[in-house]
Design an enzyme around this catalytic site. Structure first.
Site, short mmCIF file in Angstrom:
data_model
loop_
_atom_site.label_atom_id
_atom_site.label_comp_id
_atom_site.label_asym_id
_atom_site.label_seq_id
_atom_site.Cartn_x
_atom_site.Cartn_y
_atom_site.Cartn_z
N ARG A 147 -14.51 -12.66 -1.43
CA ARG A 147 -15.91 -12.59 -0.99
C ARG A 147 -16.33 -11.20 -0.53
O ARG A 147 -17.37 -10.69 -0.96
CB ARG A 147 -16.16 -13.61 0.13
CG ARG A 147 -16.40 -15.02 -0.39
CD ARG A 147 -15.89 -16.05 0.57
NE ARG A 147 -14.43 -16.03 0.57
CZ ARG A 147 -13.68 -16.78 -0.23
NH1 ARG A 147 -14.22 -17.65 -1.03
NH2 ARG A 147 -12.35 -16.69 -0.21
N THR A 148 -15.54 -10.58 0.35
CA THR A 148 -15.97 -9.28 0.88
C THR A 148 -16.07 -8.27 -0.26
O THR A 148 -17.07 -7.55 -0.40
CB THR A 148 -14.99 -8.80 1.97
OG1 THR A 148 -14.85 -9.84 2.94
CG2 THR A 148 -15.49 -7.54 2.66
N LYS B 165 2.37 5.20 -4.51
CA LYS B 165 3.33 6.32 -4.58
C LYS B 165 3.62 6.89 -3.20
O LYS B 165 4.33 7.88 -3.05
CB LYS B 165 2.75 7.45 -5.45
CG LYS B 165 2.40 7.05 -6.86
CD LYS B 165 1.83 8.27 -7.59
CE LYS B 165 1.20 7.88 -8.91
NZ LYS B 165 0.36 8.97 -9.46
N ARG C 164 -10.83 -2.21 3.28
CA ARG C 164 -10.05 -3.31 3.87
C ARG C 164 -8.60 -2.87 3.89
O ARG C 164 -8.08 -2.35 2.90
CB ARG C 164 -10.18 -4.59 3.05
CG ARG C 164 -9.12 -5.61 3.47
CD ARG C 164 -9.39 -6.98 2.96
NE ARG C 164 -10.56 -7.56 3.57
CZ ARG C 164 -10.93 -8.83 3.43
NH1 ARG C 164 -10.20 -9.63 2.69
NH2 ARG C 164 -12.01 -9.29 4.01
N HIS D 112 -13.88 -7.56 11.72
CA HIS D 112 -14.49 -7.76 10.40
C HIS D 112 -16.01 -7.83 10.63
O HIS D 112 -16.63 -8.88 10.52
CB HIS D 112 -13.96 -9.06 9.79
CG HIS D 112 -14.22 -9.22 8.33
ND1 HIS D 112 -15.16 -8.47 7.63
CD2 HIS D 112 -13.66 -10.05 7.41
CE1 HIS D 112 -15.15 -8.85 6.36
NE2 HIS D 112 -14.25 -9.80 6.20
#
Ligand code: NCD
Length: 275
Positions: free
Chosen positions: A8-9, A36, A57, A85
């Site tokens: 969703r986000t 890496k 995120r 959030h």
């Protein structure tokens, strides 16, 4: 830039950007030089050369702040570990406001303290649910709300949040099961137990032994107020059975839709694309 899974986000920010005529570069940690060993800071410095804002995120609490410290463009926190959030909190408070005004006439943004306090019950993984942490920060700017917490003992609301709520003078109470809380609840905010935040699988499994106390059932819905709303940031596991989806009180897919509008508003607030 997403270092943790997201449906969703991620997709709502992309859809919102497209809707506003922006272009999007979407990257995940697995497809980036983070695989890496590149630091978060260097990845952010790089992405800031290509875009006008970065939605981040990341699994570590505080990562959005770290990113903002080195970025030349705005960082939008799309979830930092079990921290915050904030964009979800905005769509959640918008949903509470819209639904409560429509169903009960009660306006959480109004100063009218003559109406009965609204009881918001948070259920599940209160320790790790960053959506709840951010939502509470917004709700304590309102008036006439009381909070009820229902969680396994090892997943209680973090103390710093409990303290903030109490400093602002809000009533907050714990209950040991959802059954103990359902009758008094106006807004029921369900969450999943976040398996990925446990140190070991054994710890997770031992919490799940008592998970029944934190699940919603058709029987509990019958005890609940007719004007209650059921929210969930999603993804849900089995804490809300799918039979409840067709109940008029279930608003979790409305939250999803509101997420698109809220993220359009957030991007517009930064870039003034609609004016
Ligand atoms: C939540 C999240 O990622 O914090 N989902 C969301 O963004 N809507 C909730 C969760 O993962 O349980």
């Amino acid at each position: 830039m997403f270092y943790e899974p997201s449906t969703r986000t991620n997709c709502s920010f992309q859809a919102a950007a497209h809707e506003l005529g922006c272009k999007v570069i979407a990257l995940t940690d697995k497809a980036s030089s983070s695989e890496k060993g590149e630091s978060l800071e260097d990845t952010i410095r790089t992405l800031a050369c290509y875009g006008n804002a970065i939605v981040l995120r990341h699994p570590a609490k505080g990562s959005a702040e770290r990113a903002a410290a080195v970025s030349t463009v705005p960082i939008i926190n799309g979830g930092d570990g079990n921290g915050e959030h904030p964009t979800q909190a905005l769509l959640d408070i918008f949903t509470i406001h819209e639904e409560m005004v429509e169903r009960t006439g009660q306006d959480i943004f109004s100063d009218n303290i003559h109406s009965k306090p609204l009881t918001i019950t948070f259920v599940g993984d209160l320790k790790n649910s960053r959506t709840i942490h951010s939502l509470i920060r917004l709700l304590i700017l309102c008036k006439n709300i009381r909070f009820v917490y229902v969680s396994p003992p090892s997943l209680e609301m973090p103390l710093d949040i409990v303290e903030q709520v109490s400093i602002q003078g809000f009533d907050q109470e714990k209950r040991t099961s959802l059954e103990d809380a359902i009758r008094e609840t106006d807004v029921l905010y369900m969450t999943r137990i976040q398996r990925e935040r446990f140190a070991t699988e054994d710890e997770y499994q031992s919490v799940m032994l008592d998970a029944g106390a934190y699940k919603l059932t058709m029987g509990l819905m019958r005890l609940a107020k007719e004007k209650m709303i059921v929210m969930h940031p999603l993804p849900r596991l089995d804490e809300i059975p799918t039979e409840i989806d067709s109940d008029n009180r279930a608003v979790y897919f409305k939250q999803v839709k509101n997420g698109l509008y809220m993220r359009m508003a957030i991007l517009d607030n930064i870039f003034h694309l609609l004016t």
